[in-house]
Design a protein around this motif. Structure first.
Motif, short mmCIF file in Angstrom:
data_model
loop_
_atom_site.label_atom_id
_atom_site.label_comp_id
_atom_site.label_asym_id
_atom_site.label_seq_id
_atom_site.Cartn_x
_atom_site.Cartn_y
_atom_site.Cartn_z
N VAL A 65 -0.14 5.57 13.00
CA VAL A 65 -1.20 6.56 13.22
C VAL A 65 -2.47 5.95 13.79
O VAL A 65 -3.43 6.68 14.08
CB VAL A 65 -1.53 7.31 11.90
CG1 VAL A 65 -0.27 7.91 11.29
CG2 VAL A 65 -2.26 6.42 10.91
N LYS A 66 -2.51 4.65 13.95
CA LYS A 66 -3.72 4.00 14.49
C LYS A 66 -4.07 4.58 15.84
O LYS A 66 -3.21 4.75 16.71
CB LYS A 66 -3.49 2.49 14.61
CG LYS A 66 -3.59 1.75 13.29
CD LYS A 66 -3.37 0.26 13.49
CE LYS A 66 -3.45 -0.48 12.15
NZ LYS A 66 -3.16 -1.92 12.31
N GLY A 67 -5.35 4.87 16.00
CA GLY A 67 -5.83 5.44 17.25
C GLY A 67 -5.69 6.94 17.35
O GLY A 67 -6.23 7.55 18.28
N ARG A 68 -4.98 7.54 16.41
CA ARG A 68 -4.78 9.00 16.44
C ARG A 68 -5.43 9.69 15.23
O ARG A 68 -5.92 10.81 15.34
CB ARG A 68 -3.30 9.34 16.47
CG ARG A 68 -2.56 8.79 17.68
CD ARG A 68 -1.12 9.33 17.75
NE ARG A 68 -0.31 8.94 16.60
CZ ARG A 68 0.29 9.80 15.80
NH1 ARG A 68 0.18 11.11 15.99
NH2 ARG A 68 1.03 9.36 14.78
N PHE A 69 -5.37 9.03 14.08
CA PHE A 69 -5.89 9.61 12.83
C PHE A 69 -7.18 8.88 12.43
O PHE A 69 -7.32 7.68 12.66
CB PHE A 69 -4.89 9.45 11.70
CG PHE A 69 -3.65 10.30 11.82
CD1 PHE A 69 -3.33 10.98 12.99
CD2 PHE A 69 -2.78 10.41 10.74
CE1 PHE A 69 -2.19 11.75 13.09
CE2 PHE A 69 -1.63 11.17 10.82
CZ PHE A 69 -1.33 11.83 12.00
N THR A 70 -8.08 9.63 11.79
CA THR A 70 -9.31 9.05 11.27
C THR A 70 -9.56 9.55 9.86
O THR A 70 -9.59 10.77 9.63
CB THR A 70 -10.52 9.41 12.15
OG1 THR A 70 -10.28 8.96 13.49
CG2 THR A 70 -11.78 8.75 11.62
N ILE A 71 -9.74 8.62 8.95
CA ILE A 71 -10.08 8.98 7.57
C ILE A 71 -11.58 8.85 7.39
O ILE A 71 -12.21 7.95 7.97
CB ILE A 71 -9.32 8.09 6.56
CG1 ILE A 71 -9.53 8.60 5.12
CG2 ILE A 71 -9.72 6.62 6.68
CD1 ILE A 71 -8.65 7.91 4.09
N SER A 72 -12.15 9.75 6.61
CA SER A 72 -13.58 9.68 6.32
C SER A 72 -13.84 10.26 4.94
O SER A 72 -12.97 10.89 4.34
CB SER A 72 -14.39 10.43 7.39
OG SER A 72 -14.04 11.80 7.40
N ARG A 73 -15.05 10.01 4.47
CA ARG A 73 -15.42 10.49 3.14
C ARG A 73 -16.87 10.96 3.15
O ARG A 73 -17.70 10.41 3.86
CB ARG A 73 -15.22 9.40 2.08
CG ARG A 73 -16.08 8.16 2.27
CD ARG A 73 -15.63 7.01 1.37
NE ARG A 73 -15.72 7.37 -0.04
CZ ARG A 73 -15.09 6.68 -1.01
NH1 ARG A 73 -14.32 5.64 -0.70
NH2 ARG A 73 -15.24 7.05 -2.27
N ASP A 74 -17.13 11.96 2.33
CA ASP A 74 -18.49 12.44 2.13
C ASP A 74 -18.72 12.38 0.63
O ASP A 74 -18.28 13.26 -0.11
CB ASP A 74 -18.64 13.87 2.66
CG ASP A 74 -20.07 14.37 2.58
OD1 ASP A 74 -20.82 13.93 1.68
OD2 ASP A 74 -20.43 15.23 3.39
N ASN A 75 -19.41 11.34 0.19
CA ASN A 75 -19.57 11.14 -1.25
C ASN A 75 -20.43 12.24 -1.88
O ASN A 75 -20.21 12.60 -3.03
CB ASN A 75 -20.19 9.77 -1.53
CG ASN A 75 -19.22 8.64 -1.27
OD1 ASN A 75 -17.99 8.82 -1.26
ND2 ASN A 75 -19.75 7.45 -1.01
#
Length: 119
Positions: free
Chosen positions: A63-73
Motif C-alpha cells: 500500500v506504500k504510496g497509495r494509502f495514508t494513515i493519520s491521527r487527530d488526537n
C-alpha cells in the motif's frame, strides 16, 4: 476500556478512493500506537499501516504510496486515506489501538468495515 467505532467502508471501482475513520473513546488515544489491519477471506489479518504517538508511520509494501494513515488526537480519531484502490485491497478493515504501560499491553480492535474494490 476503549471502544473503537469505524466508518467509511463501501464499494468502489478500481482506481477510486475511500477514507476510513475510527473514533475512539477514553483518554488514552494520544499515547497509543494506532493502526489499520485488514483481512481478506481465507487470509490472515495483516498490518496495513500504523502510526505511533510520536507520529512515526510504517506501511505494508503493498500500500506504500497509495494509502495514508493519520491521527487527530483532539478528536480521538484515526484515518486511512486509500487512493488508487485495487481489487486485491478488498477486505474487512479493522482499526487497532495499542498501549504499552510498563510490562502491560492493552490491545483494542474495532468491529471492522468492509471495503470492496471492483475491477
Amino acid at each position: 476500556q476503549v471502544q473503537l467505532v469505524e466508518s467509511g467502508g463501501g464499494l468502489v471501482q478500481a482506481g477510486g478512493s475511500l477514507r476510513l475513520s475510527c473514533a475512539a473513546s477514553g483518554s488514552t488515544f494520544s499515547i497509543a500506537t494506532i493502526g489499520w489491519y485488514r483481512q481478506a477471506p481465507g487470509n490472515q489479518r495483516e498490518l496495513v499501516a500504523r502510526i505511533t504517538s510520536g507520529a512515526v508511520t510504517n506501511y505494508a509494501d503493498s500500500v506504500k504510496g497509495r494509502f495514508t494513515i493519520s491521527r487527530d488526537n483532539a478528536k480521538r480519531t484515526m484515518y486511512l486515506q486509500m487512493n488508487s484502490l485495487k481489487p486485491e485491497d478488498t477486505a474487512v478493515y479493522y482499526c487497532n489501538l495499542l498501549i504499552r504501560s510498563g510490562k502491560d499491553v492493552y490491545n483494542y480492535w474495532g468491529q471492522g468495515t468492509q471495503v470492496t474494490v471492483s475491477s
